[in-house]
Design an enzyme around this catalytic site. Structure first.
Site, PDB file in Angstrom:
ATOM      1  N   ARG A 214       0.836  -1.160   0.030  1.00  0.00           N
ATOM      2  CA  ARG A 214       0.060   0.046  -0.196  1.00  0.00           C
ATOM      3  C   ARG A 214       1.007   1.207  -0.103  1.00  0.00           C
ATOM      4  O   ARG A 214       1.944   1.233   0.668  1.00  0.00           O
ATOM      5  CB  ARG A 214      -1.000   0.041   1.328  1.00  0.00           C
ATOM      6  CG  ARG A 214      -2.031  -0.853   0.924  1.00  0.00           C
ATOM      7  CD  ARG A 214      -3.177  -0.387   0.076  1.00  0.00           C
ATOM      8  NE  ARG A 214      -4.364  -1.061   0.101  1.00  0.00           N
ATOM      9  CZ  ARG A 214      -4.604  -2.262  -0.743  1.00  0.00           C
ATOM     10  NH1 ARG A 214      -3.544  -2.556  -1.331  1.00  0.00           N
ATOM     11  NH2 ARG A 214      -5.747  -2.630  -0.624  1.00  0.00           N
ATOM     12  N   GLU A 242      -1.601   8.142  -4.409  1.00  0.00           N
ATOM     13  CA  GLU A 242      -2.515   8.116  -5.747  1.00  0.00           C
ATOM     14  C   GLU A 242      -3.987   8.197  -5.513  1.00  0.00           C
ATOM     15  O   GLU A 242      -4.506   8.204  -4.209  1.00  0.00           O
ATOM     16  CB  GLU A 242      -2.367   6.302  -5.814  1.00  0.00           C
ATOM     17  CG  GLU A 242      -2.505   5.345  -4.794  1.00  0.00           C
ATOM     18  CD  GLU A 242      -2.224   3.925  -5.329  1.00  0.00           C
ATOM     19  OE1 GLU A 242      -3.327   3.120  -5.290  1.00  0.00           O
ATOM     20  OE2 GLU A 242      -1.295   3.586  -5.230  1.00  0.00           O
ATOM     21  N   HIS A 259      -0.299   0.613  -9.532  1.00  0.00           N
ATOM     22  CA  HIS A 259      -1.258  -0.161  -8.629  1.00  0.00           C
ATOM     23  C   HIS A 259      -1.718  -1.198  -9.130  1.00  0.00           C
ATOM     24  O   HIS A 259      -3.021  -1.501  -9.131  1.00  0.00           O
ATOM     25  CB  HIS A 259      -2.411   0.765  -7.805  1.00  0.00           C
ATOM     26  CG  HIS A 259      -2.706   0.056  -6.487  1.00  0.00           C
ATOM     27  ND1 HIS A 259      -3.295   0.840  -5.524  1.00  0.00           N
ATOM     28  CD2 HIS A 259      -2.686  -1.234  -6.018  1.00  0.00           C
ATOM     29  CE1 HIS A 259      -3.527  -0.052  -4.580  1.00  0.00           C
ATOM     30  NE2 HIS A 259      -3.321  -1.246  -4.695  1.00  0.00           N
ATOM     31  N   TYR A 263      -3.158  -7.493 -10.688  1.00  0.00           N
ATOM     32  CA  TYR A 263      -4.183  -7.404 -11.600  1.00  0.00           C
ATOM     33  C   TYR A 263      -3.745  -8.385 -12.842  1.00  0.00           C
ATOM     34  O   TYR A 263      -3.478  -8.196 -13.869  1.00  0.00           O
ATOM     35  CB  TYR A 263      -4.033  -6.072 -12.423  1.00  0.00           C
ATOM     36  CG  TYR A 263      -5.175  -5.065 -11.720  1.00  0.00           C
ATOM     37  CD1 TYR A 263      -5.167  -4.747 -10.554  1.00  0.00           C
ATOM     38  CD2 TYR A 263      -5.614  -4.083 -12.446  1.00  0.00           C
ATOM     39  CE1 TYR A 263      -5.964  -4.135  -9.729  1.00  0.00           C
ATOM     40  CE2 TYR A 263      -6.282  -3.088 -11.778  1.00  0.00           C
ATOM     41  CZ  TYR A 263      -6.462  -3.331 -10.486  1.00  0.00           C
ATOM     42  OH  TYR A 263      -7.353  -2.119  -9.854  1.00  0.00           O
TER      43      TYR A 263
END
Length: 347
Positions: A214, A242, A259, A263
């Site tokens: 994070r 962000e 980030h 994904y």
């Protein structure tokens, strides 16, 4: 019919709910309390802050996030208000491990002769540790909460000792801004600026640092000071400010991304599976979960070559540097990649 408000960027979900719910899809960052005044459930990602300000006075009794992280959900408020919450623990752990190890190999980490330090051995950290040992690396671990609970699965060491002994350090902790109980009832110390100036100064000259946890776990200002002094190599996927990045911080990263460490197609499918399972339990229904990825199981095919072949991390770095003001668009339109251990497999 029950109504759901749904972040429209949650993949693999549309078409599975409409027989049982009225579904309202919208951008997660634009969901407001007014949108929830006639809603029974809320399905989000990280951009919707689910707290008293959003939920109080609404009929919402179920909140699910398609993410591992929970720092955008005030679980203590939800518990006090009788709102069931659901996350997706471990859903994208292999994808984050893919990102971390691809970054480490790109930045010159040699598993056969170097030591990796992992800070936080939860769902993600555990896979990063496992891959490291399977690749032949010495792996050391810092996880104070696990150490305090007396868990014996590792010889847990203090942070500054880990920073001084490791050739590379990867962070896998939640972002905790003040001490207190975590969503599962364990006491947690703050992790905001866990890697502060004092900790960063403990790093070896030329060490590698990866933050795919994070933004805010690593103090980016302190990193900027110490990076050049020690010749550090860095990969940063999560940023303290962000989605509005401070462009002055981009040069602090040898690899900069938006980030998207977690994904993967498989990770997103696992997260959607967890959301559907949570809806089933809460509403007492059965929902279609066909063609969604099964829980992760380690394979025997992991190698440095397979990791390198699986992901072009430099392409994402290049895109980030060219288009970082569109951080949120880059993230929301990212083409989901295949996980390392699924290369060559058919879905």
């Amino acid at each position: 019919m029950k109504r759901l408000i749904i972040d429209d960027a949650i993949p693999f979900l549309e078409g599975r709910l409409e027989n049982d719910f009225e579904c309202i899809y919208m951008p997660g960052e634009k969901i407001t309390r007014n949108d929830l005044l006639n809603a029974d459930g809320l399905l989000v990602r990280t951009r919707t802050r689910c707290d008293r300000n959003l939920l109080e006075g609404t009929p919402v009794k179920f909140v699910a996030t398609g993410t591992i992280g929970l720092d955008h959900i005030d679980t203590h408020y939800c518990d006090s208000a009788g709102i069931r919450w659901q996350n997706a623990p471990g859903c994208n752990a292999p994808a984050v491990a893919q990102y971390v190890w691809r970054a480490l190999l790109e930045l010159g980490f040699d598993p056969k002769r170097m030591t990796l330090g992992v800070v936080g051995k939860g769902n993600v950290g555990s896979v990063v540790v496992d891959w490291g040992r399977r690749l032949g690396a010495k792996v050391i671990v810092c996880d104070p909460p696990r150490a305090e609970r007396g868990l014996k699965d590792e010889d847990y060491i203090p942070l500054q000792q880990l920073m001084s002994e490791a050739d590379a350090v990867s962070f896998h902790t939640p972002l905790i801004k003040s001490a207190g109980l975590d969503p599962f009832g364990y006491f947690m110390q703050p992790t905001l600026h866990l890697a502060d100036e004092a900790a960063l100064k403990c790093l070896r000259p030329g060490a590698i640092l990866v933050n795919a946890a994070r933004g805010g776990v690593v103090d980016e200002v302190a990193l900027g000071k110490i990076r050049d002094e020690k010749g550090l190599k860095t990969a940063i996927d999560t940023w303290e400010s962000e989605p509005r990045l401070n462009p002055a911080h981009l040069p602090f990263a040898d690899i900069a991304t938006f980030h998207i460490a977690g994904y993967s197609r498989q990770g997103k499918e696992r997260a959607t599976y967890a959301i559907l399972a949570g809806l089933e339990k809460h509403f007492g229904i059965v929902l279609p979960k066909d063609n969604l990825e099964a829980p992760y199981k380690a394979s025997e095919n992991l190698s440095e070559a397979s990791i390198i072949a699986s992901y072009d991390i430099k392409a994402d770095d290049s895109l980030m540097r060219k288009e970082y003001p569109d951080f949120e668009r880059l993230r929301n339109t990212y083409p989901l990649r295949e996980e390392t251990e699924s290369i060559g497999k058919r879905h």
